[in-house]
Design an enzyme around this catalytic site. Sequence first.
Site, PDB file in Angstrom:
ATOM      1  N   GLY A 151      -6.451   8.578   1.738  1.00  0.00           N
ATOM      2  CA  GLY A 151      -7.200   8.797   0.496  1.00  0.00           C
ATOM      3  C   GLY A 151      -6.498   8.215  -0.727  1.00  0.00           C
ATOM      4  N   TYR A 161      -4.257  -7.634  12.279  1.00  0.00           N
ATOM      5  CA  TYR A 161      -5.224  -6.875  11.475  1.00  0.00           C
ATOM      6  C   TYR A 161      -6.628  -6.990  12.060  1.00  0.00           C
ATOM      7  CZ  TYR A 161      -7.685  -5.380   7.181  1.00  0.00           C
ATOM      8  OH  TYR A 161      -8.481  -4.738   6.271  1.00  0.00           O
TER       9      TYR A 161
HETATM   10  N1  LIG Z   1      -9.199  -4.159  -0.116  1.00  0.00           N
HETATM   11  C1  LIG Z   1     -10.016  -4.917   0.602  1.00  0.00           C
HETATM   12  O1  LIG Z   1     -10.489  -5.995   0.161  1.00  0.00           O
HETATM   13  C2  LIG Z   1     -10.417  -4.477   1.986  1.00  0.00           C
HETATM   14  C3  LIG Z   1     -11.312  -5.275   2.723  1.00  0.00           C
HETATM   15  C4  LIG Z   1     -11.679  -4.850   3.989  1.00  0.00           C
HETATM   16  C5  LIG Z   1     -11.192  -3.672   4.500  1.00  0.00           C
HETATM   17  N2  LIG Z   1     -10.313  -2.920   3.776  1.00  0.00           N
HETATM   18  C6  LIG Z   1      -9.830  -1.692   4.391  1.00  0.00           C
HETATM   19  O2  LIG Z   1     -10.133  -0.613   3.523  1.00  0.00           O
HETATM   20  C7  LIG Z   1      -9.116   0.398   3.631  1.00  0.00           C
HETATM   21  C8  LIG Z   1      -8.567   0.710   2.246  1.00  0.00           C
HETATM   22  O3  LIG Z   1      -8.126  -0.492   1.637  1.00  0.00           O
HETATM   23  P1  LIG Z   1      -7.266  -0.513   0.289  1.00  0.00           P
HETATM   24  O4  LIG Z   1      -7.068  -1.939  -0.075  1.00  0.00           O
HETATM   25  O5  LIG Z   1      -7.865   0.428  -0.694  1.00  0.00           O
HETATM   26  O6  LIG Z   1      -5.973   0.154   0.963  1.00  0.00           O
HETATM   27  P2  LIG Z   1      -4.419   0.013   0.916  1.00  0.00           P
HETATM   28  O7  LIG Z   1      -3.940  -0.116  -0.475  1.00  0.00           O
HETATM   29  O8  LIG Z   1      -4.055  -1.006   1.915  1.00  0.00           O
HETATM   30  O9  LIG Z   1      -4.029   1.502   1.433  1.00  0.00           O
HETATM   31  C9  LIG Z   1      -4.225   1.925   2.704  1.00  0.00           C
HETATM   32  C10 LIG Z   1      -4.167   3.447   2.837  1.00  0.00           C
HETATM   33  O10 LIG Z   1      -3.573   3.719   4.102  1.00  0.00           O
HETATM   34  C11 LIG Z   1      -2.522   4.650   3.912  1.00  0.00           C
HETATM   35  N3  LIG Z   1      -1.486   4.436   4.932  1.00  0.00           N
HETATM   36  C12 LIG Z   1      -0.804   3.301   5.200  1.00  0.00           C
HETATM   37  N4  LIG Z   1       0.103   3.532   6.183  1.00  0.00           N
HETATM   38  C13 LIG Z   1      -0.044   4.833   6.545  1.00  0.00           C
HETATM   39  C14 LIG Z   1       0.593   5.682   7.491  1.00  0.00           C
HETATM   40  N5  LIG Z   1       1.575   5.250   8.292  1.00  0.00           N
HETATM   41  N6  LIG Z   1       0.175   6.977   7.584  1.00  0.00           N
HETATM   42  C15 LIG Z   1      -0.806   7.447   6.792  1.00  0.00           C
HETATM   43  N7  LIG Z   1      -1.438   6.701   5.872  1.00  0.00           N
HETATM   44  C16 LIG Z   1      -1.064   5.412   5.751  1.00  0.00           C
HETATM   45  C17 LIG Z   1      -1.983   4.383   2.522  1.00  0.00           C
HETATM   46  O11 LIG Z   1      -1.236   5.514   2.055  1.00  0.00           O
HETATM   47  P3  LIG Z   1      -0.157   5.414   0.825  1.00  0.00           P
HETATM   48  O12 LIG Z   1      -0.729   4.418  -0.156  1.00  0.00           O
HETATM   49  O13 LIG Z   1      -0.093   6.807   0.284  1.00  0.00           O
HETATM   50  O14 LIG Z   1       1.135   4.966   1.410  1.00  0.00           O
HETATM   51  C18 LIG Z   1      -3.303   4.163   1.784  1.00  0.00           C
HETATM   52  O15 LIG Z   1      -3.898   5.399   1.465  1.00  0.00           O
HETATM   53  C19 LIG Z   1      -8.061  -0.153   4.585  1.00  0.00           C
HETATM   54  O16 LIG Z   1      -8.297   0.358   5.867  1.00  0.00           O
HETATM   55  C20 LIG Z   1      -8.314  -1.649   4.560  1.00  0.00           C
HETATM   56  O17 LIG Z   1      -7.917  -2.281   5.752  1.00  0.00           O
HETATM   57  C21 LIG Z   1      -9.927  -3.290   2.538  1.00  0.00           C
END
Ligand SMILES: NC(=O)c1ccc[n+]([C@@H]2O[C@H](COP(=O)([O-])OP(=O)(O)OC[C@H]3O[C@@H](n4cnc5c(N)ncnc54)[C@H](OP(=O)(O)O)[C@@H]3O)[C@@H](O)[C@H]2O)c1
Length: 254
Positions: free
Chosen positions: A20, A161
């Site tokens: 989250g 990924y």
């Molecule tokens: N941004 C994009 O353009 C995009 C596109 C396609 C898909 N996505 C997917 O959408 C989701 C969110 O993306 P985002 O860019 O907002 O995310 P992000 O900044 O990459 O953050 C990912 C989340 O996963 C948590 N996390 C990472 N390692 C973990 C672990 N070992 N245990 C528990 N939690 C863990 C992080 O927690 P902490 O931050 O507290 O460490 C954070 O809440 C991801 O699954 C990503 O692959 C994103």
Amino acid sequence: MTPSKKSNRRMNDYDLVIGGSSEIGLSIIKKLAYNGRNVLYTYHHNASAVTEIEAWTKGKPKRTIAIKIDIRSAQDVECLVSYIASKKMRISSLIYNAGLTNDMLFRMMSEEDFSSVMDVNLYGCFRICKALIDNLAVHRGSIVFISSVSGMTGKIGQVNYSCSKAGLIALCRNLALEYASVGLRVNCIAPGFIKTKMLDKIPEENMKIMKKNIPLKRIGSPLDVANAVYFLVSEESGYITGQTLVVDGGLLMR
Ligand SMILES: NC(=O)c1ccc[n+]([C@@H]2O[C@H](COP(=O)([O-])OP(=O)(O)OC[C@H]3O[C@@H](n4cnc5c(N)ncnc54)[C@H](OP(=O)(O)O)[C@@H]3O)[C@@H](O)[C@H]2O)c1
């Protein structure tokens, strides 16, 4: 047309957002809480996200509760499940948003580079589903995995990924089939380019080209993803299961 079914949510119903504390995660929490749902969410390192949510929810009636877990740890998952049981929470939906990237060309990628991404993105999801699916199935809940368009196409430098996100889509379809008979729905969202810190590294010139290639001519926002999540956990999507909803401004059509 008949009016939508009246929600039969209870006081102790919670949506659980794993991961989250990301930008997309924060948007999902706000969307759910804004629409009157209690939210239990996890963070790993980013405690400032918790401060942000606490400030945002101040004075609002719905509850948001943060728990720190490492999704790679079976013990942390057990603690989360014990917490849920101790508070007699009913988990009405599970949103798996945790994710990790470690991009590099395949020839540079070690087994550790591959498995560390799989561990968070796919095995973590397996772990939490194993632990909570009975809780969700009992009251016909809804599960949403945040995959990616990378899991539906190939991307240079993203073998780890892309495989993990494709795995989520397969996990979704299989769980959807196995649990449909008890009314538990499982769906995926595949975001395209979403305006998060991840995109800050991309030079402005490249961003312009990216936007040009997107049929809707804009980068997505975390709220675009949160809106899709809200739809998939709500009763409005009650006849949808095993699907992957692509939120990419039309990019994948090209
Ligand atoms: N941004 C994009 O353009 C995009 C596109 C396609 C898909 N996505 C997917 O959408 C989701 C969110 O993306 P985002 O860019 O907002 O995310 P992000 O900044 O990459 O953050 C990912 C989340 O996963 C948590 N996390 C990472 N390692 C973990 C672990 N070992 N245990 C528990 N939690 C863990 C992080 O927690 P902490 O931050 O507290 O460490 C954070 O809440 C991801 O699954 C990503 O692959 C994103």
